[in-house]
Design an enzyme around this catalytic site. Structure first.
Site, PDB file in Angstrom:
ATOM      1  N   LYS A  11       8.096  31.459 -19.499  1.00 18.81           N
ATOM      2  CA  LYS A  11       8.579  30.647 -20.620  1.00 18.81           C
ATOM      3  C   LYS A  11       9.914  31.180 -21.173  1.00 18.81           C
ATOM      4  CE  LYS A  11       3.923  29.186 -22.040  1.00 18.81           C
ATOM      5  NZ  LYS A  11       2.927  29.208 -23.151  1.00 18.81           N
ATOM      6  N   TYR A  51       3.035  19.217 -21.762  1.00 17.59           N
ATOM      7  CA  TYR A  51       2.004  19.660 -22.706  1.00 17.59           C
ATOM      8  C   TYR A  51       1.348  18.474 -23.433  1.00 17.59           C
ATOM      9  CZ  TYR A  51       2.716  24.737 -22.295  1.00 17.59           C
ATOM     10  OH  TYR A  51       2.746  26.048 -21.853  1.00 17.59           O
ATOM     11  N   ASN A 114       4.378  33.470 -25.728  1.00 19.68           N
ATOM     12  CA  ASN A 114       3.462  34.307 -24.948  1.00 19.68           C
ATOM     13  C   ASN A 114       3.834  34.419 -23.474  1.00 19.68           C
ATOM     14  OD1 ASN A 114       2.740  31.738 -24.235  1.00 19.68           O
ATOM     15  ND2 ASN A 114       0.674  31.822 -25.087  1.00 19.68           N
ATOM     16  N   HIS A 117       3.023  30.532 -18.728  1.00 27.25           N
ATOM     17  CA  HIS A 117       2.032  29.453 -18.631  1.00 27.25           C
ATOM     18  C   HIS A 117       1.332  29.590 -17.292  1.00 27.25           C
ATOM     19  CE1 HIS A 117       0.136  25.526 -18.218  1.00 27.25           C
ATOM     20  NE2 HIS A 117       0.629  25.529 -16.977  1.00 27.25           N
ATOM     21  N   GLU A 128       0.058  19.622 -12.234  1.00 26.30           N
ATOM     22  CA  GLU A 128       1.204  20.362 -12.764  1.00 26.30           C
ATOM     23  C   GLU A 128       2.206  20.713 -11.668  1.00 26.30           C
ATOM     24  OE1 GLU A 128      -1.168  22.421 -16.531  1.00 26.30           O
ATOM     25  OE2 GLU A 128      -0.277  23.697 -15.003  1.00 26.30           O
TER      26      GLU A 128
HETATM   27  P1  ATP Z   1      -0.593  27.771 -21.339  1.00 26.51           P
HETATM   28  O1  ATP Z   1      -1.152  26.358 -21.250  1.00 26.51           O
HETATM   29  O2  ATP Z   1       0.825  27.816 -21.818  1.00 26.51           O
HETATM   30  O3  ATP Z   1      -0.820  28.522 -20.069  1.00 26.51           O
HETATM   31  P2  ATP Z   1      -3.001  28.626 -22.644  1.00 26.51           P
HETATM   32  O4  ATP Z   1      -3.683  27.759 -21.631  1.00 26.51           O
HETATM   33  O5  ATP Z   1      -3.406  30.049 -22.721  1.00 26.51           O
HETATM   34  O6  ATP Z   1      -1.436  28.570 -22.449  1.00 26.51           O
HETATM   35  P3  ATP Z   1      -3.205  26.452 -24.517  1.00 26.51           P
HETATM   36  O7  ATP Z   1      -4.360  26.298 -25.436  1.00 26.51           O
HETATM   37  O8  ATP Z   1      -3.128  25.561 -23.316  1.00 26.51           O
HETATM   38  O9  ATP Z   1      -3.155  27.992 -24.082  1.00 26.51           O
HETATM   39  O10 ATP Z   1      -1.882  26.298 -25.387  1.00 26.51           O
HETATM   40  C1  ATP Z   1      -0.638  26.018 -24.780  1.00 26.51           C
HETATM   41  C2  ATP Z   1       0.442  26.818 -25.463  1.00 26.51           C
HETATM   42  O11 ATP Z   1       0.585  26.347 -26.798  1.00 26.51           O
HETATM   43  C3  ATP Z   1       0.136  28.306 -25.631  1.00 26.51           C
HETATM   44  O12 ATP Z   1       0.402  29.081 -24.494  1.00 26.51           O
HETATM   45  C4  ATP Z   1       1.033  28.666 -26.782  1.00 26.51           C
HETATM   46  O13 ATP Z   1       2.380  28.819 -26.332  1.00 26.51           O
HETATM   47  C5  ATP Z   1       0.919  27.428 -27.656  1.00 26.51           C
HETATM   48  N1  ATP Z   1      -0.176  27.575 -28.634  1.00 26.51           N
HETATM   49  C6  ATP Z   1      -1.504  27.495 -28.395  1.00 26.51           C
HETATM   50  N2  ATP Z   1      -2.221  27.662 -29.500  1.00 26.51           N
HETATM   51  C7  ATP Z   1      -1.328  27.875 -30.492  1.00 26.51           C
HETATM   52  C8  ATP Z   1      -1.417  28.116 -31.902  1.00 26.51           C
HETATM   53  N3  ATP Z   1      -2.599  28.178 -32.524  1.00 26.51           N
HETATM   54  N4  ATP Z   1      -0.267  28.289 -32.585  1.00 26.51           N
HETATM   55  C9  ATP Z   1       0.930  28.211 -31.987  1.00 26.51           C
HETATM   56  N5  ATP Z   1       1.092  27.978 -30.659  1.00 26.51           N
HETATM   57  C10 ATP Z   1      -0.012  27.822 -29.934  1.00 26.51           C
HETATM   58 MG    MG Z   2      -3.139  25.749 -21.259  1.00 30.07          MG
END
Ligand code: ATP
Ligand code: MG
Length: 143
Positions: A11, A51, A114, A117, A128
């Protein structure tokens, strides 16, 4: 064991902090092979589409803003159980909750920024990968 492919993104925060090599090192050390890769600046529409499952969430607007804030490195990883293996390497969404030694625990600043992805299922991985790559872009390692 199943040979799988998964979609990974370094990211904008990861690219900005010069962590592409460190993240790739972890993939390769774990036996995941990069079979396609492209650096790109996501458009607003691309980030929103990628997303889309999160569009009703309160953090959606900020998430999209963050994902278009700079270039990302997008790759397809291939290997045994690639989807779950990549999720293990990444660690929990919130770096504070991620296991020590994972990418997010070691390198991420916050639950939003973080670093990586990773697809969360084989089915989502297929969609994806197709979102960013044509079949001809993939270079499977057969030997
Ligand atoms: P990713 O899909 O990016 O691999 P993930 O599957 O671990 O991450 P998801 O629940 O799919 O988590 O959320 C997608 C992304 O949205 C997260 O990686 C983070 O960047 C952001 N995100 C998720 N939850 C929060 C939150 N509570 N506050 C802010 N940003 C969030
Ligand atoms: Mg995710």
């Amino acid at each position: 064991m199943a040979l799988e492919r998964t979609l990974s993104i370094v990211k904008p925060d990861g690219v900005q902090k010069n962590l592409i090599g460190e993240v790739y090192r972890r993939f390769e050390q774990a036996g995941l092979r990069v079979v396609a890769a492209r650096m790109m600046q996501l458009s607003q529409a691309q980030a929103e589409g990628f997303y889309a499952v999160h569009r009703e969430r309160p953090f959606f607007k900020d998430l999209v803003k963050y994902m278009v804030s700079g270039p990302v490195m997008v790759q397809v990883l291939e290997g045994e159980n690639a989807v779950s293996k990549n999720r293990e390497l990444m660690g929990a969404t919130d770096p504070k909750k991620a296991d020590k030694g994972t990418i997010r625990a070691d390198l991420a600043a916050s639950i939003e920024e973080n670093v990586v992805h990773g697809s969360d299922s084989v089915e989502n991985a297929k969609n994806e990968i197709a979102y960013f790559f044509a079949a001809a872009d993939l270079c499977p390692r057969t030997r």
